[in-house]
Enzyme design. Structure first.
Site, PDB file in Angstrom:
ATOM      1  N   ASN A 181     100.294  52.947  47.327  1.00 33.20           N
ATOM      2  CA  ASN A 181      99.557  51.795  47.839  1.00 33.20           C
ATOM      3  C   ASN A 181     100.277  51.079  48.979  1.00 33.20           C
ATOM      4  OD1 ASN A 181      97.583  49.403  47.632  1.00 33.20           O
ATOM      5  ND2 ASN A 181      99.566  48.443  47.234  1.00 33.20           N
ATOM      6  N   LEU A 230     110.040  51.881  51.845  1.00 32.61           N
ATOM      7  CA  LEU A 230     109.365  53.172  51.908  1.00 32.61           C
ATOM      8  C   LEU A 230     109.261  53.713  53.322  1.00 32.61           C
ATOM      9  CD1 LEU A 230     106.623  52.585  49.207  1.00 32.61           C
ATOM     10  CD2 LEU A 230     108.847  53.682  48.968  1.00 32.61           C
ATOM     11  N   LYS A 247      96.584  56.452  58.671  1.00 27.76           N
ATOM     12  CA  LYS A 247      95.654  56.639  57.567  1.00 27.76           C
ATOM     13  C   LYS A 247      94.826  57.914  57.728  1.00 27.76           C
ATOM     14  CE  LYS A 247      96.720  53.122  55.025  1.00 27.76           C
ATOM     15  NZ  LYS A 247      97.316  53.330  53.681  1.00 27.76           N
ATOM     16  N   GLY A 257     104.107  49.080  46.501  1.00 24.15           N
ATOM     17  CA  GLY A 257     103.481  47.926  47.129  1.00 24.15           C
ATOM     18  C   GLY A 257     102.712  47.080  46.142  1.00 24.15           C
ATOM     19  N   TYR A 262      97.861  51.988  62.760  1.00 20.88           N
ATOM     20  CA  TYR A 262      97.469  51.988  61.351  1.00 20.88           C
ATOM     21  C   TYR A 262      96.403  53.057  61.104  1.00 20.88           C
ATOM     22  CZ  TYR A 262      95.373  50.259  56.983  1.00 20.88           C
ATOM     23  OH  TYR A 262      94.875  50.142  55.711  1.00 20.88           O
ATOM     24  N   ARG A 304     101.604  42.124  45.350  1.00 19.02           N
ATOM     25  CA  ARG A 304     100.466  41.251  45.609  1.00 19.02           C
ATOM     26  C   ARG A 304      99.239  42.091  45.928  1.00 19.02           C
ATOM     27  NH1 ARG A 304     102.022  38.897  51.656  1.00 19.02           N
ATOM     28  NH2 ARG A 304     102.431  40.934  52.612  1.00 19.02           N
ATOM     29  N   SER A 324      92.031  53.908  53.981  1.00 21.61           N
ATOM     30  CA  SER A 324      91.233  52.906  54.692  1.00 21.61           C
ATOM     31  C   SER A 324      90.077  53.569  55.418  1.00 21.61           C
ATOM     32  CB  SER A 324      92.119  52.176  55.709  1.00 21.61           C
ATOM     33  OG  SER A 324      91.340  51.407  56.600  1.00 21.61           O
TER      34      SER A 324
END
Length: 252
Positions: free
Chosen positions: A92, A66, A163, A14, A159, A17, A145
Site C-alpha cells: 500500500n 521502502l 502505477k 504504509g 506517479y 493512516r 490507481s
C-alpha cells in the site's frame, strides 16, 4: 460469508493512516495478525498497532524506507521473524509528488519509482521466495490507481508511470506465481478521502466528485472492505487482475 482469515499473518505497508490504516484494521477485525510499517516510527503507526491488537490479534509496527532496498529487505526479514509464516502481503505504501512533466526534478521521478514500484517489487520478491521455499500459498495485493490507466491530468506523471508499471508487474508475477499457489492482484483506486489527497481536493472543490459516477469520494473503509475480501479464501480464484474501485471513474 466465512472469509477464513482468522489466524493468518499479513504484512501491510504504509499503514499509519488513510487506506493502509483501514486495511490493517479491517484485517485485524477478521483475526489476522499483522506487521505494519510507516516511513518512520511515531505515535500514529504505534496507535494503529495498538488498535489492531484490541481485536485480539498480534500487531507490530515497524519503520521502513521502502525507497531503499536495504531498508525494505530488513523490514521483510523482521516481519517474517515476528510472524513466522507470511500469508498476505498488501503493498500500500506510496508517494504522490506534484510536478508538471516538463518541470519534474529527476530526483522526484526516481523517488516515485523507488517507493511506488521498486519497493513493492522487493517486498513481493521476498514474500514469494519465502513462501515458495516453504511450499506455502499466499496472497499479494497491490494498491494501485486509476492513473495507471488514465494517466494524470493534475501534474502527477511520475506517479502515473509508477502505477502503470505496477499493473504489468502484477500480471507478470501472477503468471509466474499462481501455478505455485500464490495469487497476485491489484486494486485501482480513484480519489480517496485521505491526508495525501486533502490539499488537492481542497484546491479543487467538486472537481473529483464531478468525475465520479457514484458522486462521492471514497472513504478508506470502502477500499479496506474490498482488500479484505481479496485476501480471503473465497477470493482464491482471482489472480492477475487489477480491480476497478474508483466509484466508476475507470470502468474497465
Amino acid at each position: 460469508m466465512d472469509l477464513k482469515l482468522k489466524g493468518k499473518n499479513a504484512v501491510v505497508t504504509g499503514a499509519s493512516r488513510g487506506v493502509g490504516r483501514a486495511i490493517a484494521l479491517g484485517l485485524a477485525k477478521e483475526g489476522v495478525n499483522l506487521v505494519i510499517c510507516a516511513s518512520r516510527m511515531g505515535a500514529t503507526i504505534e496507535e494503529v498497532a495498538k488498535e489492531a491488537e484490541s481485536y485480539g490479534v498480534k500487531a507490530t509496527a515497524l519503520a521502513a524506507d521502502l525507497g531503499s532496498s536495504e531498508s525494505t529487505l530488513a523490514f521483510m526479514q523482521e516481519a517474517e521473524r515476528l510472524l513466522g509464516d507470511l500469508d498476505i502481503l498488501v503493498n500500500n505504501a506510496g508517494i504522490w509528488l506534484q510536478g508538471w512533466c516538463q518541470e519534474i526534478p529527476l530526483e522526484d521521478w526516481q523517488r516515485s519509482l523507488d517507493v511506488n514500484l521498486t519497493g513493492p517489487f522487493l517486498t513481493s520478491q521476498y514474500f514469494a521466495k519465502s513462501n515458495l521455499g516453504k511450499g506455502r500459498p499466499g496472497r499479494i495485493i497491490n494498491i494501485n490507481s486509476q492513473a495507471a490507466f488514465n494517466g494524470s491530468t493534475t501534474g502527477h506523471a511520475h506517479y502515473a508511470a509508477s502505477k502503470a508499471g505496477m499493473v504489468a508487474l502484477t500480471i507478470s508475477m501472477a503468471r509466474e506465481l499462481s501455478p505455485r499457489g500464490i495469487t497476485v492482484n491489484g486494486i485501482a483506486l480513484g480519489i480517496v478521502a485521505t491526508d495525501m489527497t486533502k490539499e488537492s481536493r481542497e484546491n479543487k472543490p467538486g472537481y473529483y466528485e464531478s468525475r465520479i459516477p457514484l458522486g462521492r469520494v471514497a472513504e478508506p473503509e470502502d477500499i479496506a472492505n474490498i482488500v479484505v475480501f481479496m485476501a480471503s479464501e473465497p477470493a482464491g480464484y482471482l489472480t492477475g487482475t487489477t480491480l476497478d474501485a474508483t466509484g466508476g471513474m475507470l470502468m474497465r
